[in-house]
Write a protein that holds these residues in place. Structure first.
Motif, PDB file in Angstrom:
ATOM      1  N   LEU A 134       0.809  -3.993  -5.338  1.00 60.11           N
ATOM      2  CA  LEU A 134      -0.007  -4.316  -6.509  1.00 60.11           C
ATOM      3  C   LEU A 134      -0.713  -3.064  -7.042  1.00 60.11           C
ATOM      4  N   LEU A 135      -1.256  -2.245  -6.147  1.00 64.46           N
ATOM      5  CA  LEU A 135      -1.932  -1.024  -6.594  1.00 64.46           C
ATOM      6  C   LEU A 135      -0.949  -0.077  -7.272  1.00 64.46           C
ATOM      7  N   ARG A 136       0.212   0.117  -6.660  1.00 63.72           N
ATOM      8  CA  ARG A 136       1.219   1.016  -7.229  1.00 63.72           C
ATOM      9  C   ARG A 136       1.614   0.568  -8.635  1.00 63.72           C
ATOM     10  N   SER A 137       1.756  -0.738  -8.809  1.00 67.34           N
ATOM     11  CA  SER A 137       2.153  -1.251 -10.120  1.00 67.34           C
ATOM     12  C   SER A 137       1.057  -1.014 -11.151  1.00 67.34           C
ATOM     13  N   VAL A 138      -0.165  -1.343 -10.811  1.00 68.95           N
ATOM     14  CA  VAL A 138      -1.272  -1.166 -11.753  1.00 68.95           C
ATOM     15  C   VAL A 138      -1.403   0.307 -12.153  1.00 68.95           C
ATOM     16  N   LEU A 139      -1.143   1.213 -11.209  1.00 68.92           N
ATOM     17  CA  LEU A 139      -1.276   2.639 -11.491  1.00 68.92           C
ATOM     18  C   LEU A 139      -0.206   3.163 -12.443  1.00 68.92           C
ATOM     19  N   THR A 140       0.821   2.385 -12.715  1.00 68.92           N
ATOM     20  CA  THR A 140       1.811   2.829 -13.707  1.00 68.92           C
ATOM     21  C   THR A 140       1.300   2.625 -15.130  1.00 68.92           C
ATOM     22  N   ALA A 141       0.255   1.818 -15.302  1.00 69.62           N
ATOM     23  CA  ALA A 141      -0.322   1.625 -16.639  1.00 69.62           C
ATOM     24  C   ALA A 141      -0.968   2.929 -17.112  1.00 69.62           C
ATOM     25  N   ASP A 142      -1.116   3.063 -18.409  1.00 70.69           N
ATOM     26  CA  ASP A 142      -1.759   4.249 -18.971  1.00 70.69           C
ATOM     27  C   ASP A 142      -3.273   4.181 -18.847  1.00 70.69           C
ATOM     28  N   LEU A 143      -3.820   2.974 -18.925  1.00 73.42           N
ATOM     29  CA  LEU A 143      -5.268   2.778 -18.842  1.00 73.42           C
ATOM     30  C   LEU A 143      -5.555   1.507 -18.057  1.00 73.42           C
ATOM     31  N   VAL A 144      -6.454   1.623 -17.083  1.00 72.04           N
ATOM     32  CA  VAL A 144      -6.869   0.493 -16.256  1.00 72.04           C
ATOM     33  C   VAL A 144      -8.355   0.266 -16.500  1.00 72.04           C
ATOM     34  N   GLY A 145      -8.729  -0.962 -16.864  1.00 69.47           N
ATOM     35  CA  GLY A 145     -10.112  -1.240 -17.245  1.00 69.47           C
ATOM     36  C   GLY A 145     -10.796  -2.266 -16.362  1.00 69.47           C
ATOM     37  N   ALA A 167     -14.751  -0.609 -10.754  1.00 68.00           N
ATOM     38  CA  ALA A 167     -13.879   0.560 -10.911  1.00 68.00           C
ATOM     39  C   ALA A 167     -13.933   1.435  -9.659  1.00 68.00           C
ATOM     40  N   ARG A 168     -15.136   1.609  -9.115  1.00 65.14           N
ATOM     41  CA  ARG A 168     -15.291   2.432  -7.907  1.00 65.14           C
ATOM     42  C   ARG A 168     -14.541   1.816  -6.728  1.00 65.14           C
ATOM     43  N   HIS A 169     -14.611   0.504  -6.591  1.00 69.99           N
ATOM     44  CA  HIS A 169     -13.887  -0.168  -5.500  1.00 69.99           C
ATOM     45  C   HIS A 169     -12.379   0.014  -5.657  1.00 69.99           C
ATOM     46  N   PHE A 170     -11.901  -0.053  -6.911  1.00 75.87           N
ATOM     47  CA  PHE A 170     -10.472   0.137  -7.158  1.00 75.87           C
ATOM     48  C   PHE A 170     -10.053   1.558  -6.775  1.00 75.87           C
ATOM     49  N   LEU A 171     -10.839   2.544  -7.186  1.00 80.09           N
ATOM     50  CA  LEU A 171     -10.533   3.934  -6.858  1.00 80.09           C
ATOM     51  C   LEU A 171     -10.517   4.151  -5.347  1.00 80.09           C
ATOM     52  N   ASN A 172     -11.495   3.578  -4.659  1.00 78.97           N
ATOM     53  CA  ASN A 172     -11.556   3.725  -3.207  1.00 78.97           C
ATOM     54  C   ASN A 172     -10.353   3.071  -2.533  1.00 78.97           C
ATOM     55  N   ALA A 173      -9.952   1.895  -3.030  1.00 73.32           N
ATOM     56  CA  ALA A 173      -8.783   1.217  -2.458  1.00 73.32           C
ATOM     57  C   ALA A 173      -7.538   2.074  -2.624  1.00 73.32           C
ATOM     58  N   CYS A 174      -7.370   2.662  -3.791  1.00 76.08           N
ATOM     59  CA  CYS A 174      -6.204   3.526  -4.031  1.00 76.08           C
ATOM     60  C   CYS A 174      -6.221   4.733  -3.099  1.00 76.08           C
ATOM     61  N   MET A 175      -7.395   5.327  -2.914  1.00 79.26           N
ATOM     62  CA  MET A 175      -7.492   6.505  -2.051  1.00 79.26           C
ATOM     63  C   MET A 175      -7.237   6.157  -0.585  1.00 79.26           C
ATOM     64  N   CYS A 176      -7.853   5.058  -0.123  1.00 78.16           N
ATOM     65  CA  CYS A 176      -7.750   4.697   1.289  1.00 78.16           C
ATOM     66  C   CYS A 176      -6.360   4.176   1.648  1.00 78.16           C
ATOM     67  N   ILE A 177      -5.756   3.407   0.760  1.00 76.82           N
ATOM     68  CA  ILE A 177      -4.485   2.737   1.076  1.00 76.82           C
ATOM     69  C   ILE A 177      -3.285   3.588   0.693  1.00 76.82           C
ATOM     70  N   LEU A 178      -3.357   4.248  -0.461  1.00 73.65           N
ATOM     71  CA  LEU A 178      -2.215   5.017  -0.950  1.00 73.65           C
ATOM     72  C   LEU A 178      -2.341   6.516  -0.664  1.00 73.65           C
ATOM     73  N   GLY A 179      -3.542   6.965  -0.319  1.00 78.25           N
ATOM     74  CA  GLY A 179      -3.727   8.380  -0.035  1.00 78.25           C
ATOM     75  C   GLY A 179      -3.727   9.263  -1.262  1.00 78.25           C
ATOM     76  N   VAL A 180      -3.967   8.680  -2.439  1.00 71.45           N
ATOM     77  CA  VAL A 180      -3.996   9.459  -3.670  1.00 71.45           C
ATOM     78  C   VAL A 180      -5.401  10.015  -3.887  1.00 71.45           C
ATOM     79  N   GLU A 181      -5.527  10.891  -4.874  1.00 68.64           N
ATOM     80  CA  GLU A 181      -6.818  11.513  -5.166  1.00 68.64           C
ATOM     81  C   GLU A 181      -7.453  10.872  -6.389  1.00 68.64           C
ATOM     82  N   ALA A 182      -8.771  10.727  -6.346  1.00 70.16           N
ATOM     83  CA  ALA A 182      -9.513  10.204  -7.491  1.00 70.16           C
ATOM     84  C   ALA A 182     -10.281  11.341  -8.153  1.00 70.16           C
TER      85      ALA A 182
END
Length: 786
Positions: free
Chosen positions: A190-201, A208-223
């Protein structure tokens, strides 16, 4: 000039259909600010795609409904057999509870065929159905705005179909903390799919902070301050708090009919102060907690008994579902008990209504309310708060607002914020509101009324769409200025077959290993093993006498020996500081006069932080040190990295000639100039000398997944740059020799620089993953044998 088209995709259409005959339908308009906001985007021709609220199985019904809805700018999505497990199952039984901090529910008890996996399969299928409908109606240049957790997989389906499609996604519920979100089995998909969008609101900064943290912790990406950076692609993440149509409520509260209702209600309430609650009958709305707090207030403030009443409008939502019947029974129990304790023959302290009420009557109640009591346990926004403020005119009421409602971040300055779980705190807030001075009420109301007036639904929709158009337009302009294109395989192979002296420079991690993309962060470290499908193909490629293969990596010598010792190729370890052909010995390529006195001091700091950061580890080499925290807790690792940098700059590297590089989950310190590009001249000189190369290199293919500092290797072989080079030095013998620059004779069409998984790069081209590298090498091998 024709207006641009906007395709709005949500679970439900703005109208609910009801069949009145074989070929006839009636419709009722759906309530809510979202409908009015999106239909009010005048600069767009809006088409709304969603479920019509009814299952239709026959062809005639589908056709007639589609034709009738088209007149209203709506396009139906027929979910049919997947609807129940998709909507009632995965959306409402799994995603909704997790997003509202209620946890992952158990499997269905009464039906072994309904499992988590079956519900997720239905969710994927439903999202595919939504995609099919969008694809059918999409026209070049359309903007697609996806709404809510019902269509989290849709952005990926859309972008895979057309990478240039303008796609936005907005969540209307809370997004939970990363620890809560982690419990979701399909969390990464679900996170990977949402991140393909151009803008997430999102509605609030917290979500927004919780979403960023989830992406960093689970996917290892940078915010970053702009959003998420993943494999070079930036997904913008922004906050857009939704509002209401304030003029609608302001104008309605001034109608003569509403004024009459106000007089009637005041008379009916007998001069008592009115505390109002307007909520869906839902587990997250905190109605039982509201009743307990009001009971506490009556217990401790006997002087208010008989002088204040609580009117709770509990709008039914999902009748027939056990959990909702349970909360309804719980509310009735509290009302009966409290009215029994504090009621009298002439009045009761609580009136509980299990129904919605007429809009004019609701505005009248808002206008005369002394205290609006919102005790949501979790809420995406809670627009009731804004509706109440818009209707207040003569006597200003007080807003008591849960800090767990999204509106708490928007309207908190003019409200009394409370923790709804703290019954004593809410009770005290009721007393504070009832005893508040007229001046303080006016002051608080003025603050919130100004906010409600300026942050309307229309403004919310305009802000999101303007941001989306700005992002996609800038992306198009940027692509036009420095286009990184998908690798033209046909040209790569054709030029390869024509050339006589080929040089292939290959990275290792992320290039010749298993793909990194679409994988979660795990605790097993970097996978530094050769891609299993590559071994025979690579061996065949290296055996071609016209082809020289170099593996250029940050890895240590022993790792490259282990993976490539059996191949006929060149190995460049530690970013080219050490070099050998697999038939010979390692040769040091550290430049003369390089100062490495800083190594011991930096190693001491790295060891200190390794001991204090569980999951981190230290990679040492002769010319560089790397502290890696990819297996540590993401937030703690980043915090430790920041502290580490302060220690480094204050101590061992304060006067040292070094570069410090922040990677995705690493900190690297190396001597100045230690990059893959800077090492390339030494490597090339050694190869030319060793092979006694006489024929100019007329083809170069450079593929890697490199850090930004190493992307100079992509530009090293640019034809216009190599022509400027006067000589290539080789120190492969006691007396260094000079090699004529004519040894590299490249034309533009014979040079291919390729970044893996990154489109924001110095490379000319990109490939999605190392799987594509495997396929490409296989095709080159086929041409060798042709």
């Amino acid at each position: 000039m024709a207006r641009p088209r906007l395709l709005v995709v949500s679970m439900s259409l703005p109208v609910t259909a009801k069949r009145t005959g074989e070929e006839s339908w009636s419709f009722t308009m759906s309530p809510g600010g979202l409908v009015s906001a999106l239909l009010g985007l005048k600069e767009f021709e809006t088409k709304w795609i969603g479920w019509p609220g009814v299952d239709v199985h026959d062809a005639i019904g589908k056709k007639t409904l589609s034709i009738t809805l088209a007149e209203k700018g709506c396009i139906p999505v027929f979910l049919e057999e997947v609807c129940d497990q998709y909507y009632n199952g995965y959306c409402n039984n799994i995603l909704w509870p997790i997003f509202h901090y209620l946890g992952t529910p158990p499997e269905y008890r009464n039906d072994a065929t309904i499992t988590y996996q079956s519900q997720y399969e239905a969710y994927k299928k439903a999202n595919q159905i939504f995609f099919d409908v969008v694809k059918e109606h999409y026209e070049e240049g359309d903007v697609v705005w996806c709404h809510d957790y019902h269509v989290m997989l849709l952005p990926q389906y859309l972008k895979e179909y057309n990478s240039k499609m303008k796609v936005g996604w907005f969540l209307h519920t809370p997004f939970p903390s990363s620890e809560m979100y982690k419990t979701l089995p399909s969390r990464s998909d679900l996170l990977r799919s949402v991140l393909t969008a151009d803008l997430v609101g999102f509605h609030t900064y917290d979500f927004a902070r919780h979403f960023l943290n989830a992406c960093m912790c689970i996917l290892g990406v940078e915010a970053t301050s702009e959003g998420i950076v993943d494999q070079g692609k930036v997904t913008r993440v922004a906050v857009f708090p939704i509002g209401i149509e304030p003029e609608r409520f302001i104008n309605t509260s001034e109608l003569s009919e509403v004024v009459q209702y106000m007089k009637k209600f005041k008379n009916d309430f007998g001069g008592r102060k009115l505390i109002l609650g307007v909520d869906r009958l839902d587990t997250i709305k905190g109605i039982p907690q509201k009743y307990q707090a009001f009971e506490k207030f009556l217990e401790e403030n006997a002087e208010w008994r008989g002088k204040v009443m609580l009117l709770q409008i509990a709008v039914p939502t999902r009748n027939g579902i056990g959990e909702y019947q349970k909360i309804k029974d719980q509310c009735h129990y509290h009302v009966g008990r409290i009215n029994g304790r504090f009621g009298s023959i002439s009045s009761v302290p609580i009136i509980h209504l299990d129904c919605s009420i007429d809009f004019n009557q609701l505005c009248a109640l808002y206008a005369i309310t002394d205290v609006l009591l919102v005790t949501s346990l979790r809420d995406g926004m809670n627009l009731v708060s804004s509706e109440f403020i818009a209707c207040q005119k003569a006597e200003k009421g007080v807003l008591i607002l849960s800090e767990f409602a999204g509106a708490g971040q928007s309207l908190g300055a003019g409200a009394i914020l409370v923790n709804p779980w703290n019954i004593k705190e809410v009770s005290s807030a009721i007393g504070e509101a009832l005893n508040m001075s007229h001046e303080e009420k006016e002051r608080k109301h003025k603050i919130n009324f100004q906010y409600v007036k300026t942050h309307s639904t229309q403004q919310w929709a305009d802000d999101f769409m303007n941001k989306l158009i700005e992002i996609t337009t800038n992306a198009e302009l940027g692509a036009g200025l420095a286009a990184t294109l998908e690798l033209p395989e046909h040209d790569v192979i054709q030029q390869y077959s024509k050339s006589n002296n080929r040089l292939l420079i290959l990275g290792f991690y992320g290039t010749l290993t298993q793909p990194m993309k679409n994988q979660e962060r795990r605790g097993d470290g970097m996978n530094l093993e050769l891609h299993p499908q590559l071994k025979e193909r690579l061996k065949e490629l290296c055996s071609d006498p016209k082809t020289t293969v170099v593996v250029l990596s940050r890895s240590e010598k022993c790792i490259l020996d282990k993976n490539f010792g059996e191949y006929n190729m060149w190995l460049a370890a530690e970013n080219g500081m050490f070099l050998r052909h697999t038939s010979g010995e390692w040769v040091t390529r550290i430049p003369e006069h390089m100062n490495l006195e800083w190594i011991d001091g930096v190693k001491h700091v790295f060891k200190y932080f390794t001991e204090r950061t569980p999951g981190s580890y230290l990679e040492t080499s002769e010319a560089s040190l790397v502290w890696n925290y990819e297996n540590a807790d993401a937030e703690f690792g980043r915090a430790q990295a920041r502290d580490m940098l302060q220690h480094l700059w204050a101590g061992p590297i304060s006067n040292a000639s070094v570069d410090v590089v922040r990677g995705g989950q690493s900190v690297e310190v190396h001597a100045v100039g230690v990059t893959k590009g800077s090492a390339m001249e030494r490597i090339l000189g050694e190869i030319v000398h060793n092979k006694s190369m006489a024929t100019p290199i007329d083809y170069v293919l450079c593929i890697g997944c490199f850090l930004g500092k190493d992307e100079d290797v992509y530009t090293f072989f640019e034809p216009e740059l190599t022509k400027k080079a006067k000589s290539l030095s080789s120190s492969g013998s006691d007396s260094p020799k000079k090699v004529s620059s004519t040894i590299v004779d490249l034309k533009g069409e014979n040079y291919f620089s390729v970044a893996i998984g990154q489109t924001h790069t110095k490379a000319r081209y990109f490939l999605d993953s190392s799987d594509d590298v495997v396929k490409l090498i296989g095709k080159l091998c086929t041409h060798n044998n042709a």
